[in-house]
Design a protein around this motif. Structure first.
Motif, PDB file in Angstrom:
ATOM      1  N   GLU A  67       0.761  -1.345  -0.039  1.00 22.53           N
ATOM      2  CA  GLU A  67       0.058  -0.063  -0.066  1.00 22.53           C
ATOM      3  C   GLU A  67       1.045   1.341   0.144  1.00 22.53           C
ATOM      4  OE1 GLU A  67      -3.053   0.200  -0.679  1.00 22.53           O
ATOM      5  OE2 GLU A  67      -3.288  -1.887  -0.914  1.00 22.53           O
ATOM      6  N   ARG A  68       1.895   1.345   0.742  1.00 24.58           N
ATOM      7  CA  ARG A  68       3.031   2.612   0.771  1.00 24.58           C
ATOM      8  C   ARG A  68       3.462   2.459  -0.612  1.00 24.58           C
ATOM      9  NH1 ARG A  68       6.144   0.579   5.502  1.00 24.58           N
ATOM     10  NH2 ARG A  68       7.696   0.774   3.929  1.00 24.58           N
ATOM     11  N   LEU A  70       2.340   1.556  -3.562  1.00 26.23           N
ATOM     12  CA  LEU A  70       1.253   2.081  -4.642  1.00 26.23           C
ATOM     13  C   LEU A  70       0.955   3.392  -4.285  1.00 26.23           C
ATOM     14  CD1 LEU A  70      -1.126  -1.133  -4.779  1.00 26.23           C
ATOM     15  CD2 LEU A  70       0.096  -0.315  -6.430  1.00 26.23           C
ATOM     16  N   SER A  71       0.750   3.748  -3.194  1.00 28.55           N
ATOM     17  CA  SER A  71       0.573   5.513  -2.806  1.00 28.55           C
ATOM     18  C   SER A  71       1.610   6.311  -3.161  1.00 28.55           C
ATOM     19  CB  SER A  71       0.484   5.528  -1.064  1.00 28.55           C
ATOM     20  OG  SER A  71      -0.055   6.768  -0.656  1.00 28.55           O
ATOM     21  N   PHE A  73       3.671   5.820  -5.703  1.00 34.07           N
ATOM     22  CA  PHE A  73       3.297   5.956  -7.281  1.00 34.07           C
ATOM     23  C   PHE A  73       2.273   6.740  -7.658  1.00 34.07           C
ATOM     24  CE2 PHE A  73       5.893   1.998  -7.651  1.00 34.07           C
ATOM     25  CZ  PHE A  73       6.861   2.349  -8.467  1.00 34.07           C
ATOM     26  N   ARG A  74       1.180   6.730  -6.785  1.00 39.16           N
ATOM     27  CA  ARG A  74      -0.020   7.398  -7.296  1.00 39.16           C
ATOM     28  C   ARG A  74       0.310   8.879  -6.872  1.00 39.16           C
ATOM     29  NH1 ARG A  74      -2.959   3.272  -4.921  1.00 39.16           N
ATOM     30  NH2 ARG A  74      -2.923   4.183  -2.909  1.00 39.16           N
ATOM     31  N   ASP A  75       1.103   9.220  -5.744  1.00 38.96           N
ATOM     32  CA  ASP A  75       1.278  10.653  -5.667  1.00 38.96           C
ATOM     33  C   ASP A  75       2.334  11.095  -6.601  1.00 38.96           C
ATOM     34  OD1 ASP A  75      -0.160  10.464  -3.033  1.00 38.96           O
ATOM     35  OD2 ASP A  75       1.413  10.034  -1.857  1.00 38.96           O
ATOM     36  N   ARG A  76       3.299  10.126  -7.064  1.00 40.68           N
ATOM     37  CA  ARG A  76       4.307  10.736  -8.021  1.00 40.68           C
ATOM     38  C   ARG A  76       3.679  10.981  -9.360  1.00 40.68           C
ATOM     39  NH1 ARG A  76       8.560   8.066 -11.593  1.00 40.68           N
ATOM     40  NH2 ARG A  76      10.032   9.828 -11.945  1.00 40.68           N
ATOM     41  N   GLY A  77       2.545  10.518  -9.484  1.00 37.46           N
ATOM     42  CA  GLY A  77       1.678  10.981 -10.873  1.00 37.46           C
ATOM     43  C   GLY A  77       1.032  12.136 -10.936  1.00 37.46           C
ATOM     44  N   ARG A  78       0.773  12.707  -9.584  1.00 37.12           N
ATOM     45  CA  ARG A  78       0.074  13.998  -9.218  1.00 37.12           C
ATOM     46  C   ARG A  78       1.028  15.029  -9.599  1.00 37.12           C
ATOM     47  NH1 ARG A  78      -3.252  11.708  -4.474  1.00 37.12           N
ATOM     48  NH2 ARG A  78      -4.315   9.948  -5.605  1.00 37.12           N
ATOM     49  N   SER A  79       2.350  14.815  -9.259  1.00 35.74           N
ATOM     50  CA  SER A  79       3.173  15.847  -9.350  1.00 35.74           C
ATOM     51  C   SER A  79       3.514  16.572 -10.610  1.00 35.74           C
ATOM     52  CB  SER A  79       4.725  15.597  -8.557  1.00 35.74           C
ATOM     53  OG  SER A  79       4.578  14.586  -7.627  1.00 35.74           O
TER      54      SER A  79
END
Length: 79
Positions: A67-68, A70-71, A73-79
């Motif tokens: 989960e950490r 995946l989170s 990777f998700r956060d990186r995609g938003r930057s």
């Protein structure tokens, strides 16, 4: 013969390292590497990651670690 884009090379890097590309595709892959410093660097980083991490362990990642990751990777995609 159509040349590979960097995105196409990235999609095939695992198959390349495992020897899973047919001869024409492998040739195009290597031709692209010969002309693209960024993709050569990416392939080197990928190889280093594989060597560092080794073979995947049975059962995959523990739930919290998964989960950490995946989170992140998700956060990186938003930057």
């Amino acid at each position: 013969m159509k040349r590979f884009s960097c995105d196409e090379l990235v999609e095939l890097v695992t198959a390349y390292l495992e020897g899973g590309l047919d001869e024409p595709t492998g040739g195009r892959f290597e031709e692209h590497l010969g002309d693209c410093e960024g993709c050569r660097r990416y392939l080197g980083q990928f190889r280093t990651t594989v060597v560092t991490l080794g073979e995947p362990q049975p059962g995959g990642l523990p739930g919290e670690t998964r989960e950490r990751l995946l989170s992140a990777f998700r956060d990186r995609g938003r930057s």
